[in-house]
Design a protein around this motif. Structure first.
Motif, PDB file in Angstrom:
ATOM      1  N   ASP A  13     -11.317   5.664  43.627  1.00 35.55           N
ATOM      2  CA  ASP A  13     -12.344   4.618  43.502  1.00 35.55           C
ATOM      3  C   ASP A  13     -13.360   4.880  42.400  1.00 35.55           C
ATOM      4  N   LEU A  14     -13.025   5.699  41.411  1.00 32.59           N
ATOM      5  CA  LEU A  14     -13.962   5.978  40.323  1.00 32.59           C
ATOM      6  C   LEU A  14     -14.273   4.714  39.519  1.00 32.59           C
ATOM      7  N   PRO A  15     -15.551   4.461  39.235  1.00 36.16           N
ATOM      8  CA  PRO A  15     -15.893   3.331  38.367  1.00 36.16           C
ATOM      9  C   PRO A  15     -15.245   3.498  36.994  1.00 36.16           C
ATOM     10  N   PRO A  16     -14.834   2.401  36.362  1.00 37.56           N
ATOM     11  CA  PRO A  16     -14.143   2.479  35.065  1.00 37.56           C
ATOM     12  C   PRO A  16     -14.914   3.240  33.992  1.00 37.56           C
ATOM     13  N   ASN A  17     -16.257   3.141  34.020  1.00 37.28           N
ATOM     14  CA  ASN A  17     -17.012   3.817  32.966  1.00 37.28           C
ATOM     15  C   ASN A  17     -16.882   5.331  33.053  1.00 37.28           C
ATOM     16  N   LEU A  18     -16.753   5.874  34.275  1.00 34.04           N
ATOM     17  CA  LEU A  18     -16.575   7.315  34.417  1.00 34.04           C
ATOM     18  C   LEU A  18     -15.157   7.733  34.040  1.00 34.04           C
ATOM     19  N   VAL A  19     -14.186   6.886  34.361  1.00 38.43           N
ATOM     20  CA  VAL A  19     -12.800   7.160  33.967  1.00 38.43           C
ATOM     21  C   VAL A  19     -12.697   7.244  32.449  1.00 38.43           C
ATOM     22  N   GLU A  20     -13.331   6.286  31.775  1.00 38.81           N
ATOM     23  CA  GLU A  20     -13.282   6.255  30.308  1.00 38.81           C
ATOM     24  C   GLU A  20     -14.098   7.399  29.699  1.00 38.81           C
ATOM     25  N   LYS A  21     -15.267   7.650  30.242  1.00 39.88           N
ATOM     26  CA  LYS A  21     -16.141   8.691  29.701  1.00 39.88           C
ATOM     27  C   LYS A  21     -15.464  10.057  29.692  1.00 39.88           C
ATOM     28  N   GLU A 134     -17.536  17.087  34.276  1.00 40.51           N
ATOM     29  CA  GLU A 134     -18.785  17.444  33.615  1.00 40.51           C
ATOM     30  C   GLU A 134     -18.855  18.951  33.357  1.00 40.51           C
ATOM     31  N   VAL A 135     -18.459  19.723  34.357  1.00 39.98           N
ATOM     32  CA  VAL A 135     -18.472  21.182  34.194  1.00 39.98           C
ATOM     33  C   VAL A 135     -17.476  21.607  33.116  1.00 39.98           C
ATOM     34  N   ALA A 136     -16.311  20.963  33.098  1.00 44.04           N
ATOM     35  CA  ALA A 136     -15.285  21.304  32.099  1.00 44.04           C
ATOM     36  C   ALA A 136     -15.786  21.023  30.690  1.00 44.04           C
ATOM     37  N   GLU A 137     -16.449  19.892  30.511  1.00 45.09           N
ATOM     38  CA  GLU A 137     -16.937  19.527  29.178  1.00 45.09           C
ATOM     39  C   GLU A 137     -18.078  20.434  28.734  1.00 45.09           C
ATOM     40  N   ARG A 138     -18.830  20.942  29.690  1.00 43.93           N
ATOM     41  CA  ARG A 138     -19.959  21.809  29.359  1.00 43.93           C
ATOM     42  C   ARG A 138     -19.535  23.250  29.098  1.00 43.93           C
ATOM     43  N   THR A 139     -18.499  23.705  29.828  1.00 42.28           N
ATOM     44  CA  THR A 139     -18.146  25.126  29.771  1.00 42.28           C
ATOM     45  C   THR A 139     -16.787  25.420  29.140  1.00 42.28           C
ATOM     46  N   GLY A 140     -15.825  24.495  29.267  1.00 43.40           N
ATOM     47  CA  GLY A 140     -14.468  24.778  28.811  1.00 43.40           C
ATOM     48  C   GLY A 140     -13.829  25.940  29.549  1.00 43.40           C
ATOM     49  N   ASP A 141     -14.294  26.213  30.762  1.00 38.99           N
ATOM     50  CA  ASP A 141     -13.863  27.384  31.534  1.00 38.99           C
ATOM     51  C   ASP A 141     -13.105  26.925  32.772  1.00 38.99           C
ATOM     52  N   VAL A 142     -11.808  27.179  32.803  1.00 38.54           N
ATOM     53  CA  VAL A 142     -10.969  26.719  33.912  1.00 38.54           C
ATOM     54  C   VAL A 142     -11.420  27.328  35.228  1.00 38.54           C
ATOM     55  N   ASP A 285     -24.894  26.022  37.519  1.00 38.80           N
ATOM     56  CA  ASP A 285     -24.578  24.597  37.409  1.00 38.80           C
ATOM     57  C   ASP A 285     -25.810  23.724  37.189  1.00 38.80           C
ATOM     58  N   HIS A 286     -26.981  24.322  37.060  1.00 40.88           N
ATOM     59  CA  HIS A 286     -28.191  23.514  36.989  1.00 40.88           C
ATOM     60  C   HIS A 286     -28.265  22.644  35.741  1.00 40.88           C
ATOM     61  N   ALA A 287     -27.427  22.944  34.746  1.00 42.80           N
ATOM     62  CA  ALA A 287     -27.476  22.149  33.534  1.00 42.80           C
ATOM     63  C   ALA A 287     -26.851  20.768  33.700  1.00 42.80           C
ATOM     64  N   ILE A 288     -26.135  20.554  34.805  1.00 41.54           N
ATOM     65  CA  ILE A 288     -25.498  19.259  35.024  1.00 41.54           C
ATOM     66  C   ILE A 288     -26.536  18.284  35.518  1.00 41.54           C
ATOM     67  N   GLY A 289     -26.662  17.151  34.866  1.00 39.07           N
ATOM     68  CA  GLY A 289     -27.695  16.181  35.248  1.00 39.07           C
ATOM     69  C   GLY A 289     -27.149  15.085  36.116  1.00 39.07           C
TER      70      GLY A 289
END
Length: 297
Positions: A13-21, A134-142, A285-289
């Motif tokens: 049920d993810l909104p389309p804008n999050l899927v695209e983002k 969001e975490v993946a884009e910020r850290t690139g750490d699996v 994780d505090h950097a995630i807004g």
């Protein structure tokens, strides 16, 4: 930093804008009725029309997992764009989706993918995918992403007031629904989905009182990180419920019209919430807004 891509199923049920983002691959599951099969992709089924017709459709519609071949298409495409593919699905205890994805992933070397049972559905699954992205884009750490998902699974809850238990009973996916149907048909059940289990946590005579029970359950998880209001063709009920919890609702919380694949199994008229408690976070994780999630109502 590794480039990480995510695959999930359409019950998220993810909104389309999050899927695209986040460039998330959403593999449709299917709804079967009138001897036809429809992809649950937001195109083949008009939600309002489907829910309006659902009570009179005979035999009752069923939902089904995607084919392994279709899952492979999405996974292999994501693999071409990424160093690692993370696939997150609704609970294996409720659907064959997890197994379809597992079989499809066999085309990839084991070190290039991770398969995770989210233990939840609707935005209880969707929030896990979005926050992990969001975490993946910020850290690139699996490993950090996998750790995030483990914490999220323990802190994501979906509650829903059903207009009737009949559709859950028909689905055959929840044993207690069939066993207790005689005692529960005259009440409005409040169900809770967490860690792969669907539990009946409330039995209320009227829908208005059930909404209050729903609000009380959601309040138990405050302070809230993310929240989505859910409804199965009951926008007025969703609006009434949203007003009850507006004081604890994060900004930009979406209202979600539940996808037909889920609605087939819970019936029309339901109202719910997908809640992520702030307890999932740790110092790293505090950097995630709390970004704008958009609307899908």
């Amino acid at each position: 930093m590794k480039k990480i891509r995510f695959i999930t199923d359409s019950t998220c049920d993810l909104p389309p804008n999050l899927v695209e983002k986040h460039r998330i691959g959403v593999v449709p599951v299917y709804v079967n009725y009138h001897n036809q099969t429809f992809a649950d992709d937001g195109k083949e089924l008009i939600r309002e029309k489907y829910y309006d017709e659902l009570p009179s459709i005979r035999p009752h519609p069923t939902s089904a997992a995607m084919s392994t071949g279709l899952a492979e298409e999405y996974i292999l495409k994501a693999d071409q764009e990424a160093d690692h593919v993370i696939v997150i699905t609704l609970p294996s205890s409720l659907s064959g989706v997890y197994n379809a994805m597992r079989l499809a992933l066999q085309k990839l070397p084991p070190e290039r993918y991770t398969l995770i049972d989210a233990g939840n559905t609707s935005m209880g699954l969707g929030w896990q995918v979005a926050l992990a992205a969001e975490v993946a884009e910020r850290t690139g750490d699996v490993e950090q992403v996998i750790g995030t998902l483990k914490r999220l699974r323990e802190n994501v809850h979906v509650y829903c007031v059903l207009d009737t238990l009949e559709y859950l009973r028909r689905s055959g996916r929840v044993g207690w629904a069939a066993a207790n149907v005689g005692a529960l048909l005259q009440i409005k059940p409040v169900i809770h989905v967490s860690n792969g289990e669907v539990k009946n946590v409330g039995r209320v005579r009227t829908f208005k009182r059930a909404l209050q029970e729903l609000a009380d359950r959601v309040r138990q998880h405050a302070p809230i990180d993310r929240l989505a209001i859910l409804h199965a063709n009951n926008a007025s009920g969703a609006h009434e419920f949203a007003a009850m919890i507006q004081d604890i609702t994060p900004p930009h919380s979406p209202t979600i019209f539940i996808t037909p694949a889920i609605g087939t199994n819970i019936g029309p008229g339901g109202v719910g919430a997908a809640v992520v408690s702030q307890a999932w976070r740790n110092e790293s994780d505090h950097a995630i807004g709390n970004g704008n999630t958009g609307q899908n109502s």
